[in-house]
Design an enzyme around this catalytic site. Structure first.
Site, PDB file in Angstrom:
ATOM      1  N   LYS A 184       0.885  -1.165   0.000  1.00  0.00           N
ATOM      2  CA  LYS A 184       0.000   0.000   0.000  1.00  0.00           C
ATOM      3  C   LYS A 184       0.922   1.214   0.000  1.00  0.00           C
ATOM      4  O   LYS A 184       1.493   1.580   1.019  1.00  0.00           O
ATOM      5  CB  LYS A 184      -0.915   0.011   1.229  1.00  0.00           C
ATOM      6  N   ARG A 218      -3.109   8.731  -5.589  1.00  0.00           N
ATOM      7  CA  ARG A 218      -3.728   7.797  -6.512  1.00  0.00           C
ATOM      8  C   ARG A 218      -3.956   8.489  -7.853  1.00  0.00           C
ATOM      9  O   ARG A 218      -4.459   9.605  -7.895  1.00  0.00           O
ATOM     10  CB  ARG A 218      -5.066   7.345  -5.977  1.00  0.00           C
ATOM     11  N   GLU A 278      -0.444   4.237  -7.966  1.00  0.00           N
ATOM     12  CA  GLU A 278      -0.100   5.222  -6.945  1.00  0.00           C
ATOM     13  C   GLU A 278       1.219   5.879  -7.338  1.00  0.00           C
ATOM     14  O   GLU A 278       2.200   5.198  -7.619  1.00  0.00           O
ATOM     15  CB  GLU A 278       0.027   4.488  -5.592  1.00  0.00           C
ATOM     16  N   PHE A 306      -1.570  -0.588 -10.317  1.00  0.00           N
ATOM     17  CA  PHE A 306      -2.215  -1.741  -9.672  1.00  0.00           C
ATOM     18  C   PHE A 306      -3.516  -2.202 -10.322  1.00  0.00           C
ATOM     19  O   PHE A 306      -4.097  -3.186  -9.902  1.00  0.00           O
ATOM     20  CB  PHE A 306      -2.414  -1.527  -8.167  1.00  0.00           C
TER      21      PHE A 306
HETATM   22  P1  AMP Z   1      -7.310   4.672   2.115  1.00  0.00           P
HETATM   23  O1  AMP Z   1      -7.097   6.070   1.607  1.00  0.00           O
HETATM   24  O2  AMP Z   1      -6.577   4.385   3.379  1.00  0.00           O
HETATM   25  O3  AMP Z   1      -8.743   4.236   2.093  1.00  0.00           O
HETATM   26  O4  AMP Z   1      -6.586   3.726   1.039  1.00  0.00           O
HETATM   27  C1  AMP Z   1      -6.947   3.714  -0.290  1.00  0.00           C
HETATM   28  C2  AMP Z   1      -5.840   4.344  -1.121  1.00  0.00           C
HETATM   29  O5  AMP Z   1      -4.654   3.568  -1.068  1.00  0.00           O
HETATM   30  C3  AMP Z   1      -6.155   4.324  -2.601  1.00  0.00           C
HETATM   31  O6  AMP Z   1      -6.998   5.380  -2.968  1.00  0.00           O
HETATM   32  C4  AMP Z   1      -4.801   4.465  -3.238  1.00  0.00           C
HETATM   33  O7  AMP Z   1      -4.474   5.826  -3.364  1.00  0.00           O
HETATM   34  C5  AMP Z   1      -3.849   3.888  -2.209  1.00  0.00           C
HETATM   35  N1  AMP Z   1      -3.095   2.696  -2.644  1.00  0.00           N
HETATM   36  C6  AMP Z   1      -1.767   2.521  -2.435  1.00  0.00           C
HETATM   37  N2  AMP Z   1      -1.358   1.341  -2.900  1.00  0.00           N
HETATM   38  C7  AMP Z   1      -2.437   0.726  -3.438  1.00  0.00           C
HETATM   39  C8  AMP Z   1      -2.636  -0.543  -4.070  1.00  0.00           C
HETATM   40  N3  AMP Z   1      -1.645  -1.416  -4.230  1.00  0.00           N
HETATM   41  N4  AMP Z   1      -3.896  -0.840  -4.479  1.00  0.00           N
HETATM   42  C9  AMP Z   1      -4.922   0.040  -4.303  1.00  0.00           C
HETATM   43  N5  AMP Z   1      -4.788   1.249  -3.723  1.00  0.00           N
HETATM   44  C10 AMP Z   1      -3.548   1.597  -3.282  1.00  0.00           C
END
Ligand code: AMP
Length: 568
Positions: free
Chosen positions: A259, A264, A309, A350
């Site tokens: 992650k 994004r 990302e 991704f």
């Molecule tokens: P959150 O903001 O904590 O809900 O996490 C979602 C965000 O993680 C997404 O909108 C992406 O910007 C980010 N992200 C980073 N790595 C990944 C990945 N491998 N797959 C999907 N999202 C990712």
């Protein structure tokens, strides 16, 4: 249609809180609106005159608005400024000024939705020499013709602070209620209609267009909407998971991915043309010419939508930079080439959701990843696939997770191999795992008077840690979330007694109140005396049992910062 009809509706919406009632009121408005004005009205109620992904911005600052109100009403800028301080809302300020305006208006036209909409759009098109003056004149002209209540909402719309409490779901449901519901429909059929509208909106994120299609072509029209490259689509998000073990127990083999902690990006490509959108669907293509170049070289298909990302990289260490550093690139409108050199980027792809005329939403994740691999020609350290491990071995997944953390990333995603691409947060899709942050006990040393409905409250608070060597308190963040109305009131009553100095909306406070706060992470920051900043701090509780001398120290905050394994 007269703009007063819209401002009456805004006022009603502002005064009620029931979502259902708001939906009915909006549905009535949509039914009443003539077809040619419907797209404008459906966009205006979102508080905008351009869709989120438009590159146009109104760009009107507080001071300019004060001048425009002054020009339209005959009050001096100082007088307008004073009234603004009282209300905390330039919309209300304009309303009050117009009610008691000093200038006599000889000739006044009634404002229509068309004039307001078109003139507000015009504001964004004005550029170049003398543009500030021309914008000011345009706003003043509108205000001269406005009734007091109309002025309230014209001003708020220009400042992008409409505050009528209608979220996307309400507007969507109102469109459905206005044009798709039939009396005899069962609840199930109604829900289907909502799902159809939701699907259409995920592809065409513009309520103006959705309302027009719903009215003219009904549910069939909405079902037929197609992706148009150059317009962003809504994105899929992750759910929090309890643990790696629990997800593997539920789903067996999963894809574990880093992650990454960056921005994004939804990348759309049509032959030689590339667009880059953020998660909030803003167009940031101009800000990322380097990414556009990577895509042209690294994406082998003619037409596609891929997601990934983008990370900012520290030129000295080669390690990822904190998000805040990269975010400077998003907001930058000039010196872009310089930023490209100072903060180089790395893209980790991704997903792929569209390829050569076909959507891939319904394909299982594992297949989408295969397709992604087949169309990406990686550029090492610049344009690569997100690191991934497919496994049902909890131990291996945990090792991978630790690796992600040591590589300065946020954690991992566990993706269900058979999951389809559905926008929003959904079960059985993507699960995120991040370390839980320890909370901090910090002292409130300052605050700001709120705006809008929070004018009467001190509503954002300067948090500080203790320097045991000097006994002083060093600011390390600003908190404005996690409080209920009651808590805001209580906090204001308590903090009011502690005010040392007041400048405009800012107040300095005697350090007395200790709060326990959670946060997403700690970052280096030149903006705070401590040199560190909590990202997204939120209130857990007020520590009535603790005095400021028991608050956490700068050393402790530093330790936690380092334990995140960040460079800085
Ligand atoms: P959150 O903001 O904590 O809900 O996490 C979602 C965000 O993680 C997404 O909108 C992406 O910007 C980010 N992200 C980073 N790595 C990944 C990945 N491998 N797959 C999907 N999202 C990712």
């Amino acid at each position: 249609m007269e703009y007063s009809i819209l401002s009456d509706v805004y006022e009603k919406l502002e005064s009620i809180s029931s979502k259902l009632e708001k939906t009915h009121i909006l549905a009535d408005l949509f039914i009443k609106t003539p077809s040619d004005e419907l797209p404008k009205v459906a966009l205006l109620v979102t508080g905008r005159v351009f869709s989120t992904y438009s590159e146009y911005e109104l760009g009107i600052a507080t001071q300019m608005m004060i001048k425009a109100i002054s020009k339209a009403t005959g009050f001096s800028s100082e007088e307008v400024g004073k009234k603004f301080k009282k209300t905390g809302d330039l919309g209300l300020t304009a309303e009050v000024c117009i009610k008691s305006r000093k200038q006599v208006i000889l000739f006044k036209r009634k404002l229509t939705v068309d004039t307001v909409f078109e003139n507000l759009q015009k504001l964004a098109y004005i550029t170049g020499a003398g543009s500030q003056d021309r914008k000011l004149n345009l706003i003043a002209e509108l205000l001269v013709s406005a009734q007091p209540k109309e002025a309230r909402y014209v001003v708020r719309t220009i400042l992008q602070e409409l505050r009528i409490g209608v979220a996307e779901g309400i507007i969507r449901n109102a469109i459905v209620e206005a044009f798709l519901y039939k009396k005899e429909m069962s609840k199930e059929e109604k829900n289907k209609m909502i799902a159809t509208a939701e699907y259409a909106w995920s592809i065409v994120s513009d309520f103006g267009e959705i309302a027009k299609i719903a009215k003219e072509k009904g549910a069939d029209g909405l079902k037929k909407v197609r992706i148009q490259l150059g317009k962003p689509i809504q994105v899929m998000l992750g759910e929090k998971a309890e643990s790696i073990e629990s997800v593997i127990k539920d789903f067996g083999k999963v894809a574990v991915e880093y992650k990454y902690d960056g921005v994004r990006c939804q990348i759309q490509k049509k032959n030689d043309k590339v667009w880059v959108y953020t998660r909030r669907l803003e167009d940031v293509t101009k800000q990322f010419p380097d990414l556009v170049e990577f895509c042209k070289k690294g994406l082998k298909s003619d037409e596609c939508i891929v997601e990934g990302e983008t990370l900012g990289i520290d030129i000295k260490t080669g390690l990822p930079l904190p998000f805040q550093m990269l975010s400077q690139r998003i907001h930058r409108k000039y010196d872009i080439e310089k930023m490209v050199k100072e903060i180089p980027i790395q893209m980790h792809l991704f997903d792929v959701i569209y390829l050569d005329g076909k959507t891939l939403f319904d394909k299982p994740f594992k297949e989408r990843r295969k397709i992604l691999k087949s169309i990406v020609k990686p550029i090492p350290k610049k344009f690569e696939l997100a690191k991934q491990l497919v496994t049902d071995d909890v131990k291996k997944a945990n090792v991978f997770y630790q690796e992600a953390l040591s590589a300065k990333q946020e954690g991992v995603f566990l993706k269900v191999l058979d999951s389809t691409y559905v926008f929003g947060r959904h079960v059985d899709g993507w699960y995120k795992i991040k370390p839980i942050m320890e909370t901090l006990d910090l002292v409130i040393v300052g605050a700001n008077w709120g705006v809008g409905s929070r004018t009467k409250w001190l509503s954002s608070y300067v948090l500080a840690c203790r320097d045991p060597n000097t006994g002083s308190f060093l600011p390390c963040g600003m908190m404005g979330t996690g409080l209920t109305e009651e808590q805001f009131k209580l906090m204001t009553d308590t903090l009011k007694e502690l005010i040392i100095e007041e400048k405009g909306r800012e107040v300095k406070l005697r350090p007395k109140i200790v709060v326990e706060v959670a946060y997403q992470e700690i970052q280096k920051s030149p903006n705070y005396e401590s040199g560190l900043a909590l990202r997204f701090p939120r209130l857990i509780r007020i520590r009535e049992d603790k005095g400021p001398d028991e608050a956490d120290t700068i050393e402790r905050v530093n330790e936690l910062f380092k334990s995140q394994g960040r460079s800085g």
